[in-house]
Scaffold this motif. Structure first.
Motif, PDB file in Angstrom:
ATOM      1  N   LYS A  46       0.860  -1.182   0.000  1.00 59.70           N
ATOM      2  CA  LYS A  46       0.000   0.000   0.000  1.00 59.70           C
ATOM      3  C   LYS A  46       0.899   1.235   0.000  1.00 59.70           C
ATOM      4  CE  LYS A  46      -3.936  -2.110   2.327  1.00 59.70           C
ATOM      5  NZ  LYS A  46      -4.437  -2.611   1.106  1.00 59.70           N
ATOM      6  N   PRO A  47       0.628   2.194  -0.882  1.00 57.03           N
ATOM      7  CA  PRO A  47       1.526   3.358  -0.983  1.00 57.03           C
ATOM      8  C   PRO A  47       1.766   4.072   0.350  1.00 57.03           C
ATOM      9  CG  PRO A  47      -0.050   3.382  -2.776  1.00 57.03           C
ATOM     10  CD  PRO A  47      -0.455   2.272  -1.846  1.00 57.03           C
ATOM     11  N   ASN A  48       0.713   4.216   1.168  1.00 56.27           N
ATOM     12  CA  ASN A  48       0.879   4.951   2.431  1.00 56.27           C
ATOM     13  C   ASN A  48       1.696   4.176   3.466  1.00 56.27           C
ATOM     14  OD1 ASN A  48      -0.986   3.067   3.279  1.00 56.27           O
ATOM     15  ND2 ASN A  48      -2.581   4.555   3.750  1.00 56.27           N
ATOM     16  N   SER A  49       1.967   2.892   3.210  1.00 53.98           N
ATOM     17  CA  SER A  49       2.825   2.135   4.134  1.00 53.98           C
ATOM     18  C   SER A  49       4.297   2.496   3.929  1.00 53.98           C
ATOM     19  CB  SER A  49       2.629   0.624   3.948  1.00 53.98           C
ATOM     20  OG  SER A  49       3.200   0.186   2.722  1.00 53.98           O
ATOM     21  N   LEU A  50       4.590   3.249   2.865  1.00 56.14           N
ATOM     22  CA  LEU A  50       5.974   3.621   2.538  1.00 56.14           C
ATOM     23  C   LEU A  50       6.219   5.127   2.673  1.00 56.14           C
ATOM     24  CD1 LEU A  50       6.360   1.282  -0.549  1.00 56.14           C
ATOM     25  CD2 LEU A  50       7.249   0.899   1.749  1.00 56.14           C
ATOM     26  N   GLY A  51       5.275   5.828   3.276  1.00 56.28           N
ATOM     27  CA  GLY A  51       5.443   7.266   3.480  1.00 56.28           C
ATOM     28  C   GLY A  51       4.198   8.035   3.092  1.00 56.28           C
ATOM     29  N   ASP A  52       4.360   9.316   2.832  1.00 63.23           N
ATOM     30  CA  ASP A  52       3.247  10.214   2.521  1.00 63.23           C
ATOM     31  C   ASP A  52       2.876  10.096   1.032  1.00 63.23           C
ATOM     32  OD1 ASP A  52       1.292  12.155   2.816  1.00 63.23           O
ATOM     33  OD2 ASP A  52       2.697  13.825   2.573  1.00 63.23           O
ATOM     34  N   TYR A  53       2.381   8.900   0.656  1.00 65.19           N
ATOM     35  CA  TYR A  53       2.022   8.619  -0.726  1.00 65.19           C
ATOM     36  C   TYR A  53       0.655   7.956  -0.761  1.00 65.19           C
ATOM     37  CZ  TYR A  53       7.000   9.355  -1.132  1.00 65.19           C
ATOM     38  OH  TYR A  53       8.260   9.897  -1.038  1.00 65.19           O
ATOM     39  N   ASN A  54      -0.080   8.146  -1.858  1.00 62.40           N
ATOM     40  CA  ASN A  54      -1.403   7.539  -1.957  1.00 62.40           C
ATOM     41  C   ASN A  54      -1.638   6.811  -3.287  1.00 62.40           C
ATOM     42  OD1 ASN A  54      -1.588   9.780  -3.600  1.00 62.40           O
ATOM     43  ND2 ASN A  54      -3.512  10.523  -2.742  1.00 62.40           N
ATOM     44  N   THR A  55      -0.621   6.763  -4.134  1.00 63.09           N
ATOM     45  CA  THR A  55      -0.793   6.118  -5.428  1.00 63.09           C
ATOM     46  C   THR A  55       0.565   5.733  -6.021  1.00 63.09           C
ATOM     47  OG1 THR A  55      -1.975   6.304  -7.536  1.00 63.09           O
ATOM     48  CG2 THR A  55      -0.769   8.260  -6.789  1.00 63.09           C
ATOM     49  N   TYR A  56       0.509   5.106  -7.189  1.00 64.91           N
ATOM     50  CA  TYR A  56       1.718   4.768  -7.946  1.00 64.91           C
ATOM     51  C   TYR A  56       1.634   5.403  -9.324  1.00 64.91           C
ATOM     52  CZ  TYR A  56       3.104   1.249  -4.522  1.00 64.91           C
ATOM     53  OH  TYR A  56       3.499   0.615  -3.372  1.00 64.91           O
TER      54      TYR A  56
END
Length: 124
Positions: A46-56
């Motif tokens: 999940k993008p938010n598990s790697l920082g302040d991200y919500n998509t690819y």
């Protein structure tokens, strides 16, 4: 071309994360053909598990020359693959790197690459 390219994880702990890029010429208008890059990426965290991200996003570039960014969309399945494409590339496809990168669509911040490979490894 056409060819396909396996996108490998940069973080070797993401052993299940893989992707594929298909690169080929398309003729969508009477003008000259353009290059299409389509990406399918599976088992991404999940993008938010790697920082302040919500998509690819898909990201392709020729170092110090040009880059292309295109949205990847999640499938409707929970934890399903992400996919997207771009088909208006006019540059010659030499020394191109293709990546799946984290992104924050709210502040348009492109994050680090998760999957990557170089077109030199493309298989017909």
């Amino acid at each position: 071309m056409p060819c396909s390219l396996i996108l490998e994880p940069i973080d070797k702990n993401l052993t299940n994360s893989k992707g594929v890029a298909i690169i080929y010429k398309v003729k969508l208008t009477p003008s000259f053909p353009r290059t299409n890059i389509s990406i399918l990426a599976a088992h991404l965290p999940k993008p938010n598990s790697l920082g302040d991200y919500n998509t690819y996003e898909g990201f392709a570039f020729i170092p110090n020359e040009i880059s292309w960014i295109f949205k990847l969309y999640p499938s409707k399945d929970i934890d399903g693959p992400w996919a997207g494409a771009i088909d208006d590339i006019t540059a010659e496809m030499k020394n191109v790197s293709i990546q799946v990168r984290l992104s924050n669509s709210k502040n348009n911040k492109l994050g680090p690459a998760i999957l990557t490979n170089d077109i030199n490894n493309c298989k017909p």
